[in-house]
Design an enzyme around this catalytic site. Structure first.
Site, mmCIF file in Angstrom:
data_model
loop_
_atom_site.group_PDB
_atom_site.id
_atom_site.type_symbol
_atom_site.label_atom_id
_atom_site.label_comp_id
_atom_site.label_asym_id
_atom_site.label_seq_id
_atom_site.Cartn_x
_atom_site.Cartn_y
_atom_site.Cartn_z
ATOM 1 N N GLY A 5 -0.518 -5.354 0.105
ATOM 2 C CA GLY A 5 -1.512 -5.111 -0.927
ATOM 3 C C GLY A 5 -1.061 -5.774 -2.308
ATOM 4 C CB ALA A 50 -0.828 -0.035 1.090
ATOM 5 C CD GLU A 82 -4.206 -7.457 1.340
ATOM 6 O OE1 GLU A 82 -3.761 -6.611 1.118
ATOM 7 O OE2 GLU A 82 -5.051 -8.052 2.278
ATOM 8 C CD GLU A 141 -0.421 -6.444 4.792
ATOM 9 O OE1 GLU A 141 0.295 -7.377 4.795
ATOM 10 O OE2 GLU A 141 -0.813 -6.242 3.423
#
Ligand code: NAD
Length: 675
Positions: A101, A62, A104, A124
């Site tokens: 991210g 992210a 993901e 994370e």
């Protein structure tokens, strides 16, 4: 211009992200990806999609600078669901690191192809949060619960090979042919239906796996909220439908991201990066070339310091006074390397390569070829001055001369040379080959390029460096002093070493002040005069209770070095109480916190006000990387902010401490140390 472009060779739509340096998934990237997916959805001539990244890596996470700001649509959770829902196969083409991210996004794609050097991970947890875009839901369904726990709760990335073994990657591609192979893969699966969607898969979950995982990692996770939250989210949701699972994931993500621990861990993430910026020195300053390093003294520190450079393939010349000390020192280095090899952290060849770069010598003149020379001899000003005086005559012009002193005045050491501009402190922490912190001590005359070169060198040897000014103990050890003084006083007033250490360990420190004194050696810095018994430490030293190395210090130690309370130490403390007539009272946990932790914050405020640290976050970095301060509390200055500065001031005043003016001022203005 959007960082996302699309191209369509034939029936495959390639969606490419080009958002240097690491293709972070910021708003523009997410918007572009969504547009790309919609383009594919709306065009009947497109049969399959490849998502790829330009530059050095697949999406590495992210955009954490967006944290705490209003979210711009689409959010990552929405985006990944939209990717997965596309009715045409989507292939993720992975190189570099697919992290957070990025992982993901890859999980939401129907197929994943990666180059062998790629890594995948969900880091994370290291920022105190959890993968909040379906990661806790898709990963267990794709790769199984055991690996999902490993990856999500510990945060360490795995190799492409391991990912393939677990089904997280479908295929490996050649390092230089990723895109072609991804396109071929896309064409191959273009007609395949139904599409393999991670969210619709089910997974077997043995409940015992969770308990076992918790138990195995209890020490590593101690005090942290995020790992346990991740484990329990996966545990609660793994056998539930995806739609329910993501709700639980989302709720827990919000809880963690609003919490103090995540704020602390993100603070440290940025603090570490900020620490390498030196105020007042241009970033493009020309650096000195460091190709060959010299180390003086092959004791505890000299050996460890040398290993840092050898491991980074930089040759080291190490000088000692006597052959036996030299042999002992190099022997310890080899033993340490071999222990690493035995644990599988390096190969036998790497051990030989490292040791092959070491040149042990008794001849001081051999230092003439070195570009950086680090002195690690006894902690005595006279000895250091003598060494620097000799160095001045031998070292080549422009060589950087550094001292590893713990407390001594760098300016006084520099004055023993004719080139004080080339002198600075490089304060490593013990064990120097392991501890990540390096205090770079800037003398009054240290040249800018010398300082900047030291900072660059610290990166090469993978240290986290902080610039400190010249003062007794610099940043870290200076703050240790009030803590030690108060801890000793508390003993006289009725506390026990066990009680004080427990408060620190419960707070999250690896060990307490007395365990630390025993580990370092209670005799360090002791005056060695058996007649002079002025404090408890002196009394211990006179009896040979020098700490762990003597199996006796503030505690008694068994052969496994397990500490137990010592009846003899209780007697010594009582004897001192009587001798000094110190009145006793019941010492509470809160009093220990106020007197041994608030006082550190107070000292930190003085260090900051005097300009001995460039910024409050540097002090936090020192304590996290040099002393094991719990990262989830963000370092002493960040912790003070969360505790409340008015509370700190009141706590200090209660015990009659002089409050540092900067601390008082900030408390009165309602400000914080870390903005
Ligand atoms: P040590 O006693 O283990 O090693 C010092 C070595 O220097 C000895 O082997 C000695 O033979 C050698 N030596 C002394 N004078 C010399 C000379 N003139 N030429 C060549 N070699 C010489 O000490 P140490 O613990 O490694 O500490 C070294 C320095 O590092 C001190 O300034 C200390 O304050 C600092 N330091 C120590 C620690 C720690 O935890 N031990 C941590 C940070 C900094």
């Amino acid at each position: 211009m959007s960082p996302i472009t699309t191209s369509r060779p034939g029936e495959v739509l390639i969606i490419t992200s080009d958002n240097p340096p690491v293709n972070a998934l910021g708003a523009a990237v997410r918007q572009g990806l969504q547009a790309g997916i919609r383009e594919a959805a709306g065009d009947p001539s497109i049969k399959a999609v490849v998502i790829a990244c330009a530059g050095r890596t697949f999406f590495a996470g992210a955009d954490i600078t967006e944290f705490g700001k209003p979210m711009q649509e689409p959010g990552l959770p929405t985006l990944v669901d939209e990717i997965e829902a596309l009715d045409k196969p989507v292939v993720a083409a992975i190189h570099g690191t697919a992290l957070g991210g990025g992982c993901e996004v890859a999980l939401a794609c129907h197929y994943r192809i990666a180059v062998p050097s790629a890594k995948l991970g969900l880091p994370e947890v290291k920022l105190g949060i959890l993968p909040g875009a379906g990661g806790t839901q898709r990963l267990p369904r794709v790769a199984g619960v055991a690996l999902a726990l490993e990856m999500a709760a510990k945060g360490d990335p795995i190799s492409a090979a391991k990912a393939q073994e677990a089904g997280l990657v479908d295929r490996l591609a050649g390092e230089n042919s990723l895109l072609e192979e991804a396109m071929a893969f896309a064409r191959e699966v273009a007609a395949q239906h139904p599409l393999p969607r991670a969210s619709t898969r089910t997974v077997e979950a043995d409940p015992a796996v969770f308990e076992q995982f918790r138990k195995t990692n209890a020490k590593r996770f101690r005090g942290f909220e995020a790992p346990e939250t991740i484990i329990s989210v996966i545990e609660q949701t793994v056998s539930k439908p995806y739609a329910e699972g993501v709700q639980v994931e989302r709720a827990n993500f919000m809880k963690l991201i609003m919490g103090t621990q995540s704020a602390a861990q993100r603070h440290i993430f940025f603090a570490e990066r900020k620490a390498s910026k030196i105020d007042g020195i241009p970033e493009d300053i020309k650096l000195r070339d460091i190709r060959h390093v010299g180390v003086i003294g092959a004791g505890t520190m000299g050996g460890g310091i040398s290993m840092n450079f050898l491991s980074a393939a930089i040759p080291v010349t190490i000088v000692e006074m006597a052959q036996d000390a030299l042999d002992r020192g190099t022997g310890v280095m080899r033993k340490n390397y071999e222990a690493s090899a035995a644990k599988g952290r390096m190969t036998a060849q790497q051990v030989e390569n490292a040791m092959g770069l070491l040149k042990p010598t008794l001849n001081f003149d051999d230092l003439a070829e070195c570009d950086l020379i680090i002195e690690a001899v006894y902690e005595s000003m006279d000895v250091k001055k003598e060494v620097f005086g000799r160095l001045d005559k031998i070292a080549k012009p422009g060589a950087i001369l550094a001292s590893n002193t713990s407390y001594l005045n760098i300016d006084e050491i520099a004055a023993a040379t004719s080139r004080p501009q080339d002198v600075l402190g490089l304060h490593f922490f013990s064990p120097a080959n392991v501890m990540k912190l390096l205090e770079i001590v800037r003398g009054a005359k240290t040249a800018d390029d010398v300082l900047a070169t030291a900072m660059a060198v610290s990166k090469k040897i993978r240290k986290v460096a902080v610039v400190a000014g010249v003062c007794h103990g610099f940043i870290g050890n200076r703050m240790l002093m009030p803590r030690q003084v108060e801890a000793q006083k508390l003993l006289l007033e009725g506390a026990t070493p066990t009680q004080i250490d427990k408060v620190h360990v419960d707070f999250g420190m690896p060990i307490g002040p007395f365990q630390m004194a025993d580990l370092a050696g209670t005799d360090i810095g002791w005056h060695r005069d058996p007649e002079r018994i002025e404090n408890i430490r002196d009394a211990l030293c006179v009896e040979g209770r020098w700490g762990q190395k003597k199996s006796a210090g503030f505690y008694d130690y068994d052969e496994k070095r397990t500490p137990s309370p010592s009846p003899r130490v209780t007697e010594i403390i009582e004897d001192f109480r009587n001798r000094t007539g110190t009145p006793q009272h019941e010492v509470t946990e809160q009093e220990i916190v106020e007197r041994t932790l608030y006082t550190m914050v107070n000292e930190g405020a003085k260090i900051l006000a005097e300009g001995m640290a460039q910024r409050a976050s540097d002090i936090d970095v020192v304590w996290i990387y040099g002393y094991g301060w719990p990262v989830y509390r963000g370092g002493p200055m960040f912790w003070a902010d969360t505790e409340g500065l008015t509370k700190i001031v009141a706590g200090l005043e209660k015990h009659g401490f002089e409050v540092a003016p900067l601390l008082r001022e900030k408390a009165e203005k309602g400000e914080k140390f870390n903005k």
